[in-house]
Design a protein around this motif. Structure first.
Motif, PDB file in Angstrom:
ATOM      1  N   VAL A 274      16.075  64.360  73.753  1.00  0.00           N
ATOM      2  CA  VAL A 274      16.774  63.998  72.525  1.00  0.00           C
ATOM      3  C   VAL A 274      17.635  62.750  72.727  1.00  0.00           C
ATOM      4  O   VAL A 274      18.308  62.306  71.811  1.00  0.00           O
ATOM      5  N   GLN A 275      17.618  62.213  73.927  1.00  0.00           N
ATOM      6  CA  GLN A 275      18.448  61.042  74.226  1.00  0.00           C
ATOM      7  C   GLN A 275      17.755  60.261  75.331  1.00  0.00           C
ATOM      8  O   GLN A 275      17.974  60.512  76.521  1.00  0.00           O
ATOM      9  N   ILE A 276      16.915  59.317  74.905  1.00  0.00           N
ATOM     10  CA  ILE A 276      16.173  58.538  75.895  1.00  0.00           C
ATOM     11  C   ILE A 276      17.151  57.875  76.865  1.00  0.00           C
ATOM     12  O   ILE A 276      18.127  57.260  76.433  1.00  0.00           O
ATOM     13  N   ASN A 346      13.979  69.053  65.737  1.00  0.00           N
ATOM     14  CA  ASN A 346      12.709  68.594  66.292  1.00  0.00           C
ATOM     15  C   ASN A 346      11.637  69.664  66.164  1.00  0.00           C
ATOM     16  O   ASN A 346      10.469  69.366  65.897  1.00  0.00           O
ATOM     17  N   GLN A 349      10.581  69.629  62.500  1.00  0.00           N
ATOM     18  CA  GLN A 349       9.707  68.500  62.173  1.00  0.00           C
ATOM     19  C   GLN A 349       8.311  68.705  62.749  1.00  0.00           C
ATOM     20  O   GLN A 349       7.325  68.242  62.192  1.00  0.00           O
TER      21      GLN A 349
ATOM     22  N   HIS B 271       9.782  61.762  62.565  1.00  0.00           N
ATOM     23  CA  HIS B 271      11.222  61.920  62.354  1.00  0.00           C
ATOM     24  C   HIS B 271      11.823  63.015  63.209  1.00  0.00           C
ATOM     25  O   HIS B 271      12.842  63.612  62.872  1.00  0.00           O
ATOM     26  N   SER B 272      11.170  63.295  64.328  1.00  0.00           N
ATOM     27  CA  SER B 272      11.873  64.079  65.346  1.00  0.00           C
ATOM     28  C   SER B 272      12.784  63.115  66.103  1.00  0.00           C
ATOM     29  O   SER B 272      12.516  61.922  66.195  1.00  0.00           O
ATOM     30  N   VAL B 273      13.882  63.647  66.607  1.00  0.00           N
ATOM     31  CA  VAL B 273      14.932  62.789  67.158  1.00  0.00           C
ATOM     32  C   VAL B 273      14.769  62.633  68.667  1.00  0.00           C
ATOM     33  O   VAL B 273      14.675  63.623  69.395  1.00  0.00           O
ATOM     34  N   GLN B 275      16.730  60.045  70.102  1.00  0.00           N
ATOM     35  CA  GLN B 275      17.896  59.236  70.459  1.00  0.00           C
ATOM     36  C   GLN B 275      19.025  59.607  69.502  1.00  0.00           C
ATOM     37  O   GLN B 275      19.161  59.019  68.425  1.00  0.00           O
ATOM     38  N   ILE B 276      19.803  60.607  69.900  1.00  0.00           N
ATOM     39  CA  ILE B 276      20.884  61.067  69.029  1.00  0.00           C
ATOM     40  C   ILE B 276      21.783  59.884  68.663  1.00  0.00           C
ATOM     41  O   ILE B 276      22.205  59.129  69.541  1.00  0.00           O
ATOM     42  N   ASP B 277      22.041  59.729  67.371  1.00  0.00           N
ATOM     43  CA  ASP B 277      22.867  58.618  66.882  1.00  0.00           C
ATOM     44  C   ASP B 277      22.287  57.257  67.268  1.00  0.00           C
ATOM     45  O   ASP B 277      23.035  56.294  67.476  1.00  0.00           O
ATOM     46  N   CYS B 283      14.100  56.853  57.008  1.00  0.00           N
ATOM     47  CA  CYS B 283      14.359  58.135  56.357  1.00  0.00           C
ATOM     48  C   CYS B 283      15.855  58.355  56.145  1.00  0.00           C
ATOM     49  O   CYS B 283      16.244  59.354  55.550  1.00  0.00           O
ATOM     50  N   LYS B 285      18.010  58.839  58.550  1.00  0.00           N
ATOM     51  CA  LYS B 285      18.604  59.450  59.737  1.00  0.00           C
ATOM     52  C   LYS B 285      18.639  58.435  60.873  1.00  0.00           C
ATOM     53  O   LYS B 285      18.185  57.303  60.740  1.00  0.00           O
TER      54      LYS B 285
END
Lengths: 419, 419
Positions: A274-276, A346, A349, B271-273, B275-277, B283, B285
């Motif tokens: 979720v955070q590359i 995720n 989605q 649209h799966s995440v 990279q949070i923020d 879209c 987000k």
DNA sequence: ATAAGTTTGTGCGAAGTACAAACTAACTGC
DNA sequence: GCAGTTAGTTTGTACTTCGCACAAACTTAT
């Protein structure tokens, strides 16, 4: 200990299994449905309908399944004779008269299910009734670094103690285990903190000792099955169980069946990214969901923000302190639930299951945590018309759900709902 | 245009459908398998085995499916009489003598499948033979901002032109459409860049006009089905199709069936995440996979790095320039494929399908891009013993795969492989 | 050339399953 | 007491797969 007696009707354990084996030998990837399997399938579905909907009359079941009443009679009659099901008292007819219906449900004295919860260092075994009640709980400890034979001895002794309290032969034994499990082959691949279990073919061992069907699966999947058979997932056709704590995990119930992935490896959500290039994870990769939504992250943030007793922080305490007016707790709770939400987003989605049951630490946060997560998910997900996302908490104690789930694993495999 | 003739044997279209409808009316969540449905299911599975394995004799099919030879005879004989299947010339016996086998396969002149590919502004229609050949391609354009009636007129005219070239009634019509599709209800929810299609109940419209079974699904899912029936996914039981381009999408083939999610909404991976923020997405987000692995990102990075003609950069050109010695192209290709890999990694951690077929821009990069992605995925995924991940490119042209996939949608629904 | 062995594909009856129609049982309402 | 309604059962029918036996067609050994 050996059990001989088996119900006169097959619930599909034998035939489809041998069929699949035969097909497997010849390398086939298609399997036709035989006449005998058809009966087993339908018997299983009727039983599942009973589980999902509670006591129902034959006529109700027929309507529910869209089949003839006579079909239901043919299916349930042998089960009543075998005392798996019982006829309840006639319920008063509701509107326009007519013969009162006789609801059917599982016999309280029907064979039970053996269940084992295997965590690093501890074994819990119990019997689970078809109605969900837990009996004959036995606990034992083992040396996670010890000898395989010693472990097997403890396991056998524990399970023997529990099973000896059963009045009749249980339907089978279900094992829920921490770690990485190959449920297809019934072996434990690796368990962190319990090297003694590495590579152990536990299903083969227990099957040989107890002459019963044995099923194994990993912990989150047991929680899922527990939810499905005895918890908030009852009757649902699509939902996911999400576990948070020291690690993160998940399991999916898709189109009416447990999703396992190849060799039972689906649902290892903790290490989805979720955070590359984010924070370093235990697994050696960066930015895994586990680095922002598991307890280690929460402890670290609690310490950074100066919350009291950060080393023992839990979602439950966070909710309590937030409710008591702590702004810091409130803020951290919001960030924690948001981070948890990303994993669910995720999932949503990807699979669009729409329904999620929380377990583990975040479940300790109760309705408030669930509602916060739901709000974050709603905000972060791409909206579809008419789509409602539900996030619920399993109110029952964690261990009980896992044990019930282990028992449910047996039901799921025994009823052979998959064709 | 109306078609009347139907094969004498049911392929399961009618009965299970009405059964499900009946069960749906009564609100049931279980469906028993009827006798008639059983036959349809097995007929479908035999046909699928023929697809998956190519021409096979009755004896081979029986071995493959683990059933009696007579069963296969009973299934295929009516199909031969109906000229759906044909018996090939006797193939020479291989080892120890014996009567030579007569391979069976689909009749070249069997009914075909109607296929439509619907993209903003353009319609493509064609006929697809059961052997995968494409005939009678018709193209037309429509005004994306225009009138609904006008669109329906164009669609009807195009499809009529194509279908009129069929010798016999096609089995049905499959539609692959861009945008957000509700495949359960057969309606188009929204299509970016083509508001005229919003909310259109296309299945009902076409079914009424052509009196044929009509199926609709979104573009990535058509690619998946195209891969499954006529491409690299043939015969596989578990794999995913991943589409990259201006947007990202995916679709899954799980345990031998197409995964749709509730109302057909699974696989919206873009649209799966990851990279949070992170960067802002179309879209609304932040940090969606689409912000780092779609063409807009590639163009932006190409410009930033000073590559030539960044506005028309593609993966294909990147590979070509990297092969010709451009260090910048090489570096960007590596970063691009790594970013694409993250989405596949998350899929792998979630579903563990182990097999991925690439489409769209990244497929233009051919074997080199696929291999780079595979290497990144291998590095980023948590390893399991004995697990091999395969990343392949569908060599056939994009449009053809989508059209074949649209046709395959009909097959999938027609054969009713799901119970 | 002949016989033996092997494999394919096909009748036929048996067993198992779901279904439809007709029946009995039990209750409501007039 | 009787019509109407619903639940559950009995009986016969249709369909499917399976096992067995058998003819057809080919290979191999003598």
């Amino acid at each position: 200990m050996k059990f001989e007696s088996q119900p006169s009707y097959s619930l599909g354990q034998r035939t489809p299994a041998s069929r699949e084996a035969a097909a497997g030998e010849s390398g086939g990837n298609v399997t036709l449905v035989s006449q005998a399997a058809l009966g087993a399938i339908n018997r299983g579905r009727v039983l599942q309908a009973l589980y999902d909907n509670g006591p129902k009359s034959r006529a109700d079941l027929a309507r529910l399944a869209g089949v003839n009443r006579t079909t239901i009679t043919g299916i349930v009659q042998p089960m009543i004779e075998d005392q798996l099901l019982v006829e309840g008292d006639a319920s008063p007819s509701d509107v326009k008269g007519g013969k009162p219906a006789r609801p059917l449900y599982f016999n309280h004295d029907a064979p039970m299910l053996g269940a084992v919860l295997l965590l690093p260092g501890t074994i819990q075994a119990c019997l689970v009734a078809l109605t969900g009640e837990i009996k004959a709980v036995t606990k034992a400890e083992f040396d996670p670094l010890g000898d395989t034979e010693a472990f097997i001895a403890v396991m056998t002794k524990t399970l023997t103690a529990t099973l000896s309290e059963a009045q009749q032969a249980p339907f089978g034994i279900g094992v829920a285990s921490a770690g990485m499990i190959d449920s297809d082959n019934g072996t434990i691949l690796t368990v962190n903190l319990a090297p003694v279990l590495t590579g152990l073919p536990l299903v083969a061992i227990l099957q040989e000792r107890f002459s019963l069907p044995v099923v194994i699966d990993h912990h989150p999947r047991a929680l899922l099955v527990g939810d499905r058979w005895f918890g908030p997932g009852r009757g649902q056709q699509n939902f996911a169980a999400v576990y948070t704590g020291e690690v993160l995990g998940g399991a999916f119930f898709i189109d009416g069946k447990v999703y396992r992935g190849l060799a039972g490896s689906g649902g290892e959500l903790g290490h989805s990214v979720v955070q590359i290039d984010g924070a370093l994870c235990n697994c050696g990769k960066h930015g895994c969901w586990e680095t922002v939504a598991a307890l280690p992250w929460l402890r670290k943030e609690a310490a950074r923000m100066g919350l009291p007793h950060p080393k023992s922080i839990t979602c439950a305490r966070l909710v309590k302190e937030a409710d008591e007016g702590s702004n810091a707790a409130d803020e951290l709770l919001d960030r924690y639930t948001r981070n948890v939400a990303f994993g669910i987003v995720n999932l949503q989605q990807t699979l669009s299951l729409n329904s999620y049951v929380l377990h583990g630490d975040v479940a300790g946060g109760g309705v408030r945590a669930a509602e916060l997560i739901r709000q974050h998910v709603e905000q972060l997900v791409v909206k579809r018309p008419g789509q409602e996302i539900s996030i619920t908490v399993n109110g029952i104690g964690e261990g009980h759900t896992a044990l019930r789930g282990a028992a449910g694993l047996v039901l799921s495999s025994h009823l052979k709902l998959v064709i």
